[in-house]
Design a protein around this motif. Structure first.
Motif, PDB file in Angstrom:
ATOM      1  N   VAL A 179      13.699 -43.511  37.022  1.00  0.00           N
ATOM      2  CA  VAL A 179      15.094 -42.528  36.945  1.00  0.00           C
ATOM      3  C   VAL A 179      14.550 -41.931  35.980  1.00  0.00           C
ATOM      4  CG1 VAL A 179      16.921 -41.894  36.460  1.00  0.00           C
ATOM      5  CG2 VAL A 179      17.015 -43.765  38.369  1.00  0.00           C
ATOM      6  N   GLY A 180      14.399 -40.578  35.178  1.00  0.00           N
ATOM      7  CA  GLY A 180      14.166 -39.575  34.242  1.00  0.00           C
ATOM      8  C   GLY A 180      15.090 -39.041  34.071  1.00  0.00           C
ATOM      9  N   ALA A 181      15.455 -39.240  32.854  1.00  0.00           N
ATOM     10  CA  ALA A 181      16.733 -38.650  32.181  1.00  0.00           C
ATOM     11  C   ALA A 181      16.486 -37.434  31.190  1.00  0.00           C
ATOM     12  CB  ALA A 181      17.610 -39.338  31.404  1.00  0.00           C
ATOM     13  N   LEU A 182      17.860 -36.402  31.195  1.00  0.00           N
ATOM     14  CA  LEU A 182      17.443 -35.125  30.985  1.00  0.00           C
ATOM     15  C   LEU A 182      18.677 -34.684  30.089  1.00  0.00           C
ATOM     16  CD1 LEU A 182      15.458 -33.144  33.280  1.00  0.00           C
ATOM     17  CD2 LEU A 182      14.871 -33.892  31.376  1.00  0.00           C
ATOM     18  N   PHE A 183      18.908 -35.707  28.892  1.00  0.00           N
ATOM     19  CA  PHE A 183      20.082 -35.834  28.035  1.00  0.00           C
ATOM     20  C   PHE A 183      20.006 -35.165  27.113  1.00  0.00           C
ATOM     21  CE2 PHE A 183      20.399 -40.283  30.417  1.00  0.00           C
ATOM     22  CZ  PHE A 183      21.361 -39.673  31.192  1.00  0.00           C
ATOM     23  N   PRO A 184      20.990 -33.685  27.041  1.00  0.00           N
ATOM     24  CA  PRO A 184      20.626 -32.986  25.353  1.00  0.00           C
ATOM     25  C   PRO A 184      21.419 -33.456  24.083  1.00  0.00           C
ATOM     26  CG  PRO A 184      22.253 -32.161  27.178  1.00  0.00           C
ATOM     27  CD  PRO A 184      21.501 -33.218  27.970  1.00  0.00           C
ATOM     28  N   ASN A 185      21.033 -32.782  22.968  1.00  0.00           N
ATOM     29  CA  ASN A 185      22.041 -33.741  21.915  1.00  0.00           C
ATOM     30  C   ASN A 185      23.251 -32.023  22.022  1.00  0.00           C
ATOM     31  OD1 ASN A 185      22.669 -34.783  19.783  1.00  0.00           O
ATOM     32  ND2 ASN A 185      21.519 -33.340  18.261  1.00  0.00           N
ATOM     33  N   TYR A 216      17.407 -34.734  23.212  1.00  0.00           N
ATOM     34  CA  TYR A 216      16.802 -32.715  22.875  1.00  0.00           C
ATOM     35  C   TYR A 216      17.834 -31.799  22.624  1.00  0.00           C
ATOM     36  CZ  TYR A 216      17.838 -31.344  27.633  1.00  0.00           C
ATOM     37  OH  TYR A 216      19.019 -31.003  28.893  1.00  0.00           O
ATOM     38  N   GLN A 217      17.343 -30.855  21.738  1.00  0.00           N
ATOM     39  CA  GLN A 217      18.135 -29.694  21.775  1.00  0.00           C
ATOM     40  C   GLN A 217      18.263 -28.455  23.217  1.00  0.00           C
ATOM     41  OE1 GLN A 217      20.695 -29.874  18.664  1.00  0.00           O
ATOM     42  NE2 GLN A 217      18.668 -31.542  18.115  1.00  0.00           N
ATOM     43  N   ASN A 218      19.456 -27.644  22.905  1.00  0.00           N
ATOM     44  CA  ASN A 218      20.131 -26.859  23.996  1.00  0.00           C
ATOM     45  C   ASN A 218      18.848 -25.954  23.292  1.00  0.00           C
ATOM     46  OD1 ASN A 218      21.749 -28.628  25.802  1.00  0.00           O
ATOM     47  ND2 ASN A 218      23.401 -28.356  24.317  1.00  0.00           N
ATOM     48  N   LEU A 219      18.768 -25.333  24.760  1.00  0.00           N
ATOM     49  CA  LEU A 219      17.994 -24.510  24.567  1.00  0.00           C
ATOM     50  C   LEU A 219      16.546 -24.315  24.524  1.00  0.00           C
ATOM     51  CD1 LEU A 219      20.768 -21.234  23.447  1.00  0.00           C
ATOM     52  CD2 LEU A 219      19.534 -21.534  25.350  1.00  0.00           C
ATOM     53  N   VAL A 241      22.627 -33.421  32.677  1.00  0.00           N
ATOM     54  CA  VAL A 241      23.282 -32.547  32.079  1.00  0.00           C
ATOM     55  C   VAL A 241      23.215 -31.609  31.719  1.00  0.00           C
ATOM     56  CG1 VAL A 241      24.674 -33.922  30.195  1.00  0.00           C
ATOM     57  CG2 VAL A 241      25.921 -32.244  31.839  1.00  0.00           C
ATOM     58  N   PRO A 242      21.799 -31.102  31.989  1.00  0.00           N
ATOM     59  CA  PRO A 242      21.403 -30.032  30.969  1.00  0.00           C
ATOM     60  C   PRO A 242      22.397 -28.228  31.085  1.00  0.00           C
ATOM     61  CG  PRO A 242      19.995 -30.229  32.914  1.00  0.00           C
ATOM     62  CD  PRO A 242      20.939 -31.220  33.274  1.00  0.00           C
ATOM     63  N   ILE A 243      22.015 -27.876  29.980  1.00  0.00           N
ATOM     64  CA  ILE A 243      22.647 -26.543  30.456  1.00  0.00           C
ATOM     65  C   ILE A 243      22.194 -25.654  31.484  1.00  0.00           C
ATOM     66  CG2 ILE A 243      23.953 -26.491  28.192  1.00  0.00           C
ATOM     67  CD1 ILE A 243      21.656 -24.787  27.272  1.00  0.00           C
ATOM     68  N   PRO A 244      22.476 -24.976  32.123  1.00  0.00           N
ATOM     69  CA  PRO A 244      21.862 -23.863  33.011  1.00  0.00           C
ATOM     70  C   PRO A 244      20.489 -23.582  32.721  1.00  0.00           C
ATOM     71  CG  PRO A 244      23.921 -23.094  33.549  1.00  0.00           C
ATOM     72  CD  PRO A 244      23.981 -23.842  32.445  1.00  0.00           C
ATOM     73  N   PRO A 245      19.720 -22.747  31.603  1.00  0.00           N
ATOM     74  CA  PRO A 245      19.108 -22.016  31.571  1.00  0.00           C
ATOM     75  C   PRO A 245      17.343 -23.120  30.722  1.00  0.00           C
ATOM     76  CG  PRO A 245      20.020 -21.742  29.418  1.00  0.00           C
ATOM     77  CD  PRO A 245      20.790 -22.419  30.556  1.00  0.00           C
ATOM     78  N   ASP A 246      17.912 -24.318  30.580  1.00  0.00           N
ATOM     79  CA  ASP A 246      17.725 -25.506  30.123  1.00  0.00           C
ATOM     80  C   ASP A 246      16.624 -25.886  31.533  1.00  0.00           C
ATOM     81  OD1 ASP A 246      17.743 -24.867  27.688  1.00  0.00           O
ATOM     82  OD2 ASP A 246      18.935 -27.248  27.014  1.00  0.00           O
ATOM     83  N   PHE A 247      17.517 -25.838  32.442  1.00  0.00           N
ATOM     84  CA  PHE A 247      17.066 -27.289  33.787  1.00  0.00           C
ATOM     85  C   PHE A 247      16.063 -25.845  34.427  1.00  0.00           C
ATOM     86  CE2 PHE A 247      17.024 -27.300  38.609  1.00  0.00           C
ATOM     87  CZ  PHE A 247      16.401 -29.239  37.840  1.00  0.00           C
ATOM     88  N   THR A 248      16.291 -24.412  34.054  1.00  0.00           N
ATOM     89  CA  THR A 248      15.454 -23.369  34.737  1.00  0.00           C
ATOM     90  C   THR A 248      14.167 -24.033  33.993  1.00  0.00           C
ATOM     91  OG1 THR A 248      17.269 -22.789  35.469  1.00  0.00           O
ATOM     92  CG2 THR A 248      14.967 -21.094  35.433  1.00  0.00           C
TER      93      THR A 248
END
Length: 425
Positions: A179-185, A216-219, A241-248
């Protein structure tokens, strides 16, 4: 002045009348209306959470219960500092009787913290309970220091629920369990990646490997480091759990760099049809948690409408596809009507807080009751859990996406519409 904060409450529900069905008329002065404050991120990167706000506000205003209320709406602008500022404005300048707040810890936490300090009752939703409750503590890493809240109450699901849903969806596929994780700060990312209460310990216990490159930082505009780490570790599942623009940004760059996992189960970012549609055809079979849908077997205590009828009403009124926050923002106003129907004086903050604590409401998102069910003792008095299932976005012929429920092991009363499918392109 004696307040709830100064009293040891051994049974906050004592002596209160429960109203799970019909709503009593709130006790208000002749010609006066109860003042509700409502805060949500109507602009900024979290604005998709508030897409249905106006529809819900209009529906509530036009209902029989809504005639008793004046709703004062504030935009957090997706900024925690702004959220705290407008909460103070609502309390001090507008003299509200009850605060309602929705959508992500960056909105719920500063508003709830402000209300707790000012001893104003507050009901919040649309944030997992751990980042809401634990995130407001002075030292989140020290449970012994955690304080009880007396005026702020929250209903939603928890990390234990989304972990169960996601791993159950993955269990329907054949993967190498990497599993790879995308966990923002931010509040959600720090909670999801927490080594004690987040994904890491549960995944380890279940035999999954986890590649987490850190917060990582949002945006963020470059996810090459995460993509390279995932490829190097043969990751076949991506979560986060990224914000929408970050997952795009991430998904577009992943496709450009030839990285396609078998599953991508993403919280927050792909909850909304427009966020998936922004990915073109590459959104097919992306998966997410599903908090509410037209197929949920619940009805509104204010309007009597089923989940399907409310969703259809939104589409008829706006021309847009239903979206998950509809159910929970609607339920916030159900809570307001129900709670204020059980107090003798709407301006008595202690009485309103105790009425919230005593709630047993069958709502558009299911039963809401602060009875401690499924919760650790430290959060039991202030949190009510709601159901969670899992779904996948399926590309329609002719364009657009449908969200199909594919996992309901923890909530069998919510029907599925298919099985989990692998991402193939």
């Amino acid at each position: 002045m004696i307040t709830r904060r100064n009293l040891l409450k051994t049974s906050s529900a004592a002596g209160l009348t429960l109203a799970a069905g019909g709503l009593a008329a709130p006790a208000i002065a002749q010609g006066a209306r109860i003042r509700l404050g409502y805060v949500s991120p109507q602009s900024g990167p979290l604005a998709a959470f508030s897409e249905a706000d106006q529809f819900i506000l209009d529906s509530f205003a036009n209902s029989e219960a809504g005639a008793n209320f004046e709703v004062i709406v504030k935009d957090s602008q997706s900024n925690p500092n702004r959220a705290a500022d407008v909460a103070s404005e609502l309390i001090i300048d507008d003299e509200i009787d009850l605060m309602l707040v929705a959508s992500t810890p960056e909105t719920t936490n500063p508003v709830a913290t402000t209300c707790e300090a000012e001893e104003i009752p507050c009901i919040s939703t649309v944030a997992p309970w751990q980042p809401y409750f634990i995130g407001q503590q002075g030292n989140p890493g020290d449970p012994g220091s955690w304080e009880r809240f007396y005026y702020s109450y929250h209903f939603f699901w928890g990390l234990e629920d989304v972990i169960s849903v996601f791993t159950s969806m993955w269990g329907q596929l054949s993967t190498n369990q990497q599993v790879g994780a995308l966990f923002p700060n931010d509040g959600d990312g720090n909670a999801w990646g927490d080594p004690n209460v987040g994904f890491p310990p549960v995944l380890a216990d279940l035999g999954y490997g986890l590649t987490d490159t850190g917060r990582y930082q949002n945006l963020t505009d470059d996810f090459s480091a995460q993509i390279n780490a995932f490829r190097n570790n043969n990751v076949e599942i991506v979560t986060g759990v990224p914000i929408p623009p970050d997952f795009t940004t991430f998904w577009t760059q992943a496709k450009q760099q030839g990285f396609t996992p078998k599953a991508a189960s993403i919280g927050k970012a792909i909850l909304f049809p427009q966020a998936v549609e922004a990915l073109g055809d590459t959104g097919h079979n992306l998966s997410s948690e599903v908090w509410w849908s037209p197929s949920h077997p619940f009805s509104s205590s204010v309007t009597g409408q089923s989940a399907a009828e409310v969703a259809a009403g939104f589409t008829a009124a706006t021309g847009r596809q239903w979206t998950q926050p509809i159910g929970f923002v609607h339920a916030l106003f159900e809570m307001a009507a129900n709670v204020m129907g059980r107090v003798d004086d709407a301006s008595d903050a202690d009485a309103v807080a105790e009425a919230i604590a005593a709630t047993q409401l069958d709502s558009l998102v299911g039963r809401i009751a602060f009875d401690g069910a499924g919760l650790p003792p430290f959060a039991a008095a202030n949190v009510a859990k709601t159901p969670l299932v899992g779904g996948q976005w399926r590309l329609r012929d002719g364009g657009g996406y449908d969200l199909v429920i594919v996992e309901n092991s923890d909530q069998p009363d919510i029907p599925t519409g298919g099985m989990m499918e692998e991402i193939t392109a």
